[in-house]
Design an enzyme around this catalytic site. Structure first.
Site, PDB file in Angstrom:
ATOM      1  N   GLY A  77       0.828  -1.209   0.000  1.00 44.10           N
ATOM      2  CA  GLY A  77       0.000   0.000   0.000  1.00 44.10           C
ATOM      3  C   GLY A  77       0.857   1.250   0.000  1.00 44.10           C
ATOM      4  N   GLY A 112      -0.382   4.556   0.220  1.00 46.77           N
ATOM      5  CA  GLY A 112      -1.114   5.751   0.638  1.00 46.77           C
ATOM      6  C   GLY A 112      -0.300   6.518   1.674  1.00 46.77           C
ATOM      7  N   GLY A 113      -0.967   7.340   2.468  1.00 41.60           N
ATOM      8  CA  GLY A 113      -0.278   8.191   3.435  1.00 41.60           C
ATOM      9  C   GLY A 113       0.565   7.421   4.433  1.00 41.60           C
ATOM     10  N   GLY A 118       1.611   4.141   4.323  1.00 39.90           N
ATOM     11  CA  GLY A 118       2.643   3.329   3.686  1.00 39.90           C
ATOM     12  C   GLY A 118       3.830   4.175   3.264  1.00 39.90           C
ATOM     13  N   PHE A 136     -13.345  21.823  13.482  1.00 36.66           N
ATOM     14  CA  PHE A 136     -13.788  20.545  12.936  1.00 36.66           C
ATOM     15  C   PHE A 136     -14.625  19.827  13.977  1.00 36.66           C
ATOM     16  CE2 PHE A 136     -12.983  17.491   9.503  1.00 36.66           C
ATOM     17  CZ  PHE A 136     -12.641  18.358   8.476  1.00 36.66           C
ATOM     18  N   ASP A 166      -7.895  -5.296   1.249  1.00 36.69           N
ATOM     19  CA  ASP A 166      -6.978  -6.394   0.915  1.00 36.69           C
ATOM     20  C   ASP A 166      -6.118  -6.831   2.101  1.00 36.69           C
ATOM     21  OD1 ASP A 166      -8.054  -6.106  -1.595  1.00 36.69           O
ATOM     22  OD2 ASP A 166      -6.378  -4.953  -2.395  1.00 36.69           O
ATOM     23  N   GLN A 174     -17.867   4.363  10.232  1.00 37.71           N
ATOM     24  CA  GLN A 174     -18.316   5.750  10.295  1.00 37.71           C
ATOM     25  C   GLN A 174     -19.123   6.133   9.061  1.00 37.71           C
ATOM     26  OE1 GLN A 174     -15.532   9.420  10.214  1.00 37.71           O
ATOM     27  NE2 GLN A 174     -16.364   9.195  12.272  1.00 37.71           N
ATOM     28  N   HIS A 203     -20.195   9.293   7.158  1.00 46.24           N
ATOM     29  CA  HIS A 203     -19.895  10.725   7.084  1.00 46.24           C
ATOM     30  C   HIS A 203     -21.222  11.438   6.846  1.00 46.24           C
ATOM     31  CE1 HIS A 203     -18.221  14.576   6.037  1.00 46.24           C
ATOM     32  NE2 HIS A 203     -17.005  14.132   6.324  1.00 46.24           N
ATOM     33  N   LEU A 213     -17.950  12.634  -1.290  1.00 48.16           N
ATOM     34  CA  LEU A 213     -17.778  13.309  -0.003  1.00 48.16           C
ATOM     35  C   LEU A 213     -17.746  14.833  -0.129  1.00 48.16           C
ATOM     36  CD1 LEU A 213     -16.890  12.977   3.053  1.00 48.16           C
ATOM     37  CD2 LEU A 213     -14.569  13.198   2.220  1.00 48.16           C
ATOM     38  N   THR A 247     -16.429  17.656   2.419  1.00 50.76           N
ATOM     39  CA  THR A 247     -15.669  17.683   3.670  1.00 50.76           C
ATOM     40  C   THR A 247     -16.420  18.333   4.824  1.00 50.76           C
ATOM     41  OG1 THR A 247     -13.688  18.555   4.741  1.00 50.76           O
ATOM     42  CG2 THR A 247     -14.548  19.819   2.905  1.00 50.76           C
ATOM     43  N   GLU A 248     -16.114  17.836   6.022  1.00 48.03           N
ATOM     44  CA  GLU A 248     -16.595  18.461   7.252  1.00 48.03           C
ATOM     45  C   GLU A 248     -16.042  19.887   7.366  1.00 48.03           C
ATOM     46  OE1 GLU A 248     -16.053  17.054  11.826  1.00 48.03           O
ATOM     47  OE2 GLU A 248     -16.841  15.632  10.376  1.00 48.03           O
ATOM     48  N   ARG A 283     -19.154  12.976  14.157  1.00 47.24           N
ATOM     49  CA  ARG A 283     -19.855  12.501  12.962  1.00 47.24           C
ATOM     50  C   ARG A 283     -20.968  11.503  13.241  1.00 47.24           C
ATOM     51  NH1 ARG A 283     -14.539  11.935   9.045  1.00 47.24           N
ATOM     52  NH2 ARG A 283     -14.237  14.189   8.796  1.00 47.24           N
ATOM     53  N   HIS A 309     -17.974   5.852   5.199  1.00 42.03           N
ATOM     54  CA  HIS A 309     -16.790   6.667   4.964  1.00 42.03           C
ATOM     55  C   HIS A 309     -15.497   6.040   5.489  1.00 42.03           C
ATOM     56  CE1 HIS A 309     -14.390  10.254   4.434  1.00 42.03           C
ATOM     57  NE2 HIS A 309     -14.194  10.414   5.725  1.00 42.03           N
ATOM     58  N   GLU A 313      -5.631   3.019   7.964  1.00 42.88           N
ATOM     59  CA  GLU A 313      -7.031   2.620   8.162  1.00 42.88           C
ATOM     60  C   GLU A 313      -7.195   1.112   8.284  1.00 42.88           C
ATOM     61  OE1 GLU A 313     -11.500   3.391   6.253  1.00 42.88           O
ATOM     62  OE2 GLU A 313      -9.781   4.404   5.369  1.00 42.88           O
ATOM     63  N   ARG A 335     -14.504   7.879  14.946  1.00 43.42           N
ATOM     64  CA  ARG A 335     -13.318   8.702  14.715  1.00 43.42           C
ATOM     65  C   ARG A 335     -13.707  10.177  14.613  1.00 43.42           C
ATOM     66  NH1 ARG A 335     -11.196  11.020  10.296  1.00 43.42           N
ATOM     67  NH2 ARG A 335     -12.324   9.902   8.676  1.00 43.42           N
ATOM     68  N   SER A 372      -7.787  10.966  11.039  1.00 46.89           N
ATOM     69  CA  SER A 372      -7.354   9.872  10.153  1.00 46.89           C
ATOM     70  C   SER A 372      -6.018  10.208   9.502  1.00 46.89           C
ATOM     71  CB  SER A 372      -8.402   9.582   9.093  1.00 46.89           C
ATOM     72  OG  SER A 372      -8.757  10.766   8.418  1.00 46.89           O
TER      73      SER A 372
END
Length: 596
Positions: free
Chosen positions: A16, A18-19, A21, A121, A223, A242, A244, A254, A256-257, A288, A355, A389, A400, A405
């Site tokens: 992975g 993403g952020g 990884g 937030f 996965d 969650q 959203h 989405l 955003t909040e 949320r 979400h 996640e 959350r 996140s």
């Protein structure tokens, strides 16, 4: 079709990009380790790119703030199911990881004095719940996009090896239960490979695609959860998903909040700002789970909008076009493209949409995967880490808070990276691979290749999504969840008989989808079985049968259910472990009723 399985060796394999990884890979590559990062998509297409609102950190740039307030808000937001040691660790590290990103060149929005811009937030407060506070460090409403590109650039500079359009299939465990690598499919050729590693890190993101209506990308098929479950590792707290509050009605995209952080408000069909009734202090910026339930309640009681009275409205026009184009440019585009609405002039229809998964693979604060062994609740699985996640530390508990996140990705990605560097210093050699290293994977792939009859993977997946949407929604009932358990068990049998019309090897997307469905079913069954067994309402798990009583305010039953669920794929069974109420250095936040 026969497969020749090639082998490659690395110090660390990360699944992975993403952020989390890429934050971990950056620590490892900078330390000079040989790192392979596998990704189904090009790294900057990972789902972190879709995060909009911000990164929660108590920088105090706009108002007085400190990590103690952030810690309290996160514990309360989690409905006291979050582990307080992990929450303290995350909130204390928050400013550091944000400044790290700033120094890497992330283009945060700025205040006139040059400091990072922060917006309010949901659920984030000053002075232990007194009033909303600006804590979300934002880059317009494209924070995840800015963060992912920043991390990718830094990884390129650090010479991280990316294996793009590769799909990890199974963990390889030896006789002692240690993880010694993964098997993977190279999509371009259809070949199977064994990637040996001293440590394997799962950073595969969530499984939001087990639901029909989701803000998640189509790649979010859980996965890592499937790989862990098949390897005998339990999944923790999977009943907590969650919703959203503001997905575009009908599209699921989405909003955003950050909209509500900037001052947007929710309206019912009477034009009433209804959140003032449900949460007098925080109003539209309550957590949320609370806002989603309030919206659903308005719709249930007939105050929904539109011809079918099935959505509420998010009003932003009073913020002014200039603010919207500066702070919420993507939301403006989404309104035009997905709802045919100009948000600078009229409100946009919204509904609660799946979400984020609060549950996942159980880990400690170092990112090490932990399992139960007799009375030991957190025994480390050697050679295996999980972050982001797909993991459950658990900092999010039953619900959350927004912006936590992206923070979770950065804090635990970095912590896992640091821990792996030290771990590998002590392990000079790779452990030998077991003889049957690729057997499970080859068996799965050959079954698909040799099947002459059976169903198309997406037909089964669509039935699963419809069942999950129906039986594990915003409001749940015991009867409906029990029915869901039976339906998902039946679907699991159907997953065993999937068929491929196209048996070719080169970039066969049908094969990839079928392999993804085998992961989705693990996440779906973990969710529905864990949910049906939890006889209370807590956080995002709201069950009509367990409503507000004097003995159990808000339906929360701490005496029987203040504990983490663990679901095991083998035998489809559950066990439980205690919530860690003791923080690292400060006093525990004791259990109390959540009001806003």
């Amino acid at each position: 079709m026969s497969y020749s399985v090639s082998k490659r060796k690395f110090d660390v394999v990360i699944v992975g990009a993403g952020g989390s990884g890429m934050r971990a890979s950056l620590q490892l590559a900078r330390a000079g380790l040989n790192v392979a990062v596998l990704s189904k998509v090009f790294p900057t297409r990972s789902h972190t790119v879709a995060a909009q609102g911000g990164i929660g950190a108590s920088l105090g740039n706009m108002n007085d703030d400190n990590w103690h307030y952030h810690f309290y808000d996160t514990v309360k937001g989690s409905d006291w199911l979050g582990d307080q040691d992990a929450i303290e660790f995350m909130c204390r590290e928050a400013p550091k990881v944000v400044y790290d990103l700033e120094h890497m060149g992330m283009p945060f929005d700025r205040n006139p004095d040059g400091t990072i811009y922060q917006r309010p937030f949901g659920g984030h407060t000053a002075n232990y719940g007194e009033k909303a506070v600006e804590r979300a460090c934002a880059a317009a409403d494209r924070t995840g996009h800015a963060m992912l590109h920043t991390l990718y650039q830094q990884n390129v500079a650090a010479k991280t090896s990316f294996f793009v359009e590769w799909m990890a299939l199974d963990l390889i465990r030896d006789a002692e239960g240690d993880v010694v690598g993964v098997t993977a499919l190279e999509m371009e050729t259809g070949d199977i490979h064994i990637l040996e590693a001293k440590t394997t890190l799962l950073a595969t993101g969530g499984a939001g695609r087990i639901f029909a209506a989701s803000t998640n990308a189509f790649i979010n098929t859980g996965d890592g959860l499937g790989m862990a479950a098949r390897a005998g590792i339990p999944l923790e707290d999977m009943e907590f998903w969650q919703f959203h509050p503001t997905g575009v009605a009908g599209a699921g995209v989405l909003l955003t909040e950050g909209c509500r952080g900037e001052g947007a408000i929710l309206l019912n069909s009477n034009g009433e700002r209804f959140m003032e009734r449900y949460a007098p202090t925080l109003k539209d910026l309550a957590p949320r789970d609370f806002v989603s339930r309030s919206m659903d309640q308005e719709i249930k009681e007939g105050r929904g909008c539109g011809p079918n009275k099935d959505y509420v409205l998010l009003k932003l026009d009073h913020l002014g076009a200039e603010t919207i184009h500066k702070r919420l440019p993507s939301v403006y585009e989404i309104g035009v493209n997905f709802a045919n609405v100009d948000i600078t002039k009229e409100p946009i229809p919204v509904v609660p949409t799946i979400h984020y998964q609060m549950g996942g693979i159980p880990t400690n604060v170092n990112g090490q995967v932990v399992v139960q062994n007799g009375d030991v609740h957190n025994q480390v699985v050697n050679g295996l880490y999980a972050v982001g996640e797909c993991s459950c530390v658990s900092v999010h508990g039953a619900n959350r808070l927004g912006t936590n996140s992206l923070l979770d990705l950065l804090v635990f990605g970095r912590a896992a990276g640091n821990h792996i560097v030290n771990y590998i210093k002590g392990s000079k050699e790779h452990k030998p691979l077991p003889k049957d290293a690729a057997d499970r994977t080859l068996e799965r792939v050959s079954r698909l290749d040799n099947a002459t009859s059976g169903e198309y993977a997406q037909d089964v997946a669509n039935d699963m999504r419809a069942s999950m949407q129906q039986h594990a929604g915003v409001f749940r009932t015991q009867k409906s969840m029990d029915e869901g358990v039976v339906k998902i068990a039946e679907l699991r049998e159907r997953v065993k008989t999937l068929n491929l019309k196209d048996k070719s090897k080169v970039f066969n997307t049908a094969r990839i989808e079928a392999l993804e469905v085998e992961n989705l079913i693990e996440a779906a069954q973990a969710t529905i079985v864990s949910a049906a067994a939890r006889h209370e309402s807590r956080g995002a798990h709201t069950v009509d049968d367990y409503g507000d009583t004097a003995e159990h305010p808000n339906g929360r039953n701490d005496q029987d259910w203040h504990k983490h669920t663990l679901w095991y794929s083998e035998g489809n069974r559950l066990s439980y472990k205690p919530v860690q109420m003791k923080p690292l250095t400060v006093d525990s936040v004791p259990l109390k009723v959540r009001t806003f």
